[in-house]
Design a protein around this motif. Structure first.
Motif: not given
Length: 307
Positions: A181-206
């Motif tokens: 499960a962590k590996s899958a989340v890490i992959s998501v993180g790598e995609e965010i770091a590489t391609f980013g998130l749309s500014s329309g939903i940012c800043p994304l705050v947890f």
């Protein structure tokens, strides 16, 4: 019947996705074979299940019996309650009943337990000599909760018209291990770091409330994403910077998410402006405090985790 040395393990029937078991095969082996005569357990009967995380054969290998019939058992263990018609008279049951706060939806269960003269040991109410719970939510609850929330977040943003890397995540129960499960989340993180998130939903705050096991487990998963933690007082500033960036068109993507840990003093404030927040006083006299979370935290939160 009570204390007859025969223990039963329920096949979980309340939730279709419930894969947990109150005793693992290794637990059963210790009860059946370690310190013979001291545990008081002579037999363990396990109801068959094709969805339980531990296969039936693993229980058989350590000496358990596989049978739907638990009528010989004095003590019957589960994670959640059995169906009402399956509750046997004059037995002892142990599971999370969610009845001690008089939860309306579970009152028929309590009525059935009483009518059958059964004994109920609710895991939630088992405490040690110091009065603290011995069985409680741990970090796994937070880990699983945030994984499921990230999956749901991807679905929500897609419904709003935004494609995000969160769409590739499965539900927590779909992974064979925490590492997977962590590996899958890490992959998501790598995609965010590489391609980013749309500014329309940012800043994304947890936003994480408190520092208990659930919160810490959720933060453990969150930290697998490219992130920065910010103090609650900086949330307005963070959003102001994001608005300025968008208006200046300096960035169309965001390459990280933000975390914010809030405590009681971020949730309420004294009604008397001359007084400072005092946690002990707040717990003793909540009527002396006014809520502020809805004004100072919630408007800036994309995700709120309650622990």
């Amino acid at each position: 019947m009570l204390g007859n040395g025969i223990v039963g393990i329920l096949s979980e029937s309340t939730n279709k996705w419930e894969r947990r078991a109150p005793l693992s095969p290794s637990h059963c082996a210790r009860l059946l074979h370690s310190d013979k005569g001291k545990t008081g357990v002579a037999r363990i009967i396990v109801q068959p299940s094709t969805k339980r995380v531990h296969h039936d054969a693993l229980y058989e290998d350590v000496g358990c019996e596989i049978s739907d019939d638990l009528s010989e058992c004095g003590l019957i263990l589960g994670i959640k309650q059995p169906k009402l018609e399956k509750i046997l008279p004059d037995r002892a049951y142990a599971f999370f009943s969610h009845t001690h706060k008089a939860q309306k939806e579970n009152m028929p269960l309590l009525d059935k337990i009483i009518a059958e003269r059964a004994s109920l040991f609710d895991y939630e109410l088992i405490v040690g000599d110091n009065g603290k719970r011995l069985l409680a939510f741990g970090k796994f609850a937070g880990r699983a909760g945030l994984i499921d929330f990230l999956r749901g977040l991807g679905q929500r943003y897609l419904n709003l018209g935004y494609s995000t890397p969160f769409l590739s995540l499965g539900a927590s129960y779909m992974y064979p291990s925490l590492a997977a499960a962590k590996s899958a989340v890490i992959s998501v993180g790598e995609e965010i770091a590489t391609f980013g998130l749309s500014s329309g939903i940012c800043p994304l705050v947890f936003v994480f409330t408190g520092s208990g096991n659930v919160s810490l487990g959720a933060q453990e998963i969150f930290k697998l994403l490219p992130h920065t933690f910010v103090d609650p007082s900086r949330l307005p500033e963070l959003f102001a910077m994001a608005r300025d960036s968008q208006s200046a068109r300096t960035s169309k993507r965001a390459f990280q998410v933000y975390g914010c840990v809030v405590t009681c003093q971020d949730i309420v404030e004294p009604k008397d402006p001359t007084k400072l927040f005092d946690k002990v006083d707040y717990y003793a006299h909540p009527e002396h405090y006014s809520p502020i979370f809805h004004e100072k935290i919630a408007p800036y939160a994309s995700v709120i985790g309650i622990s």
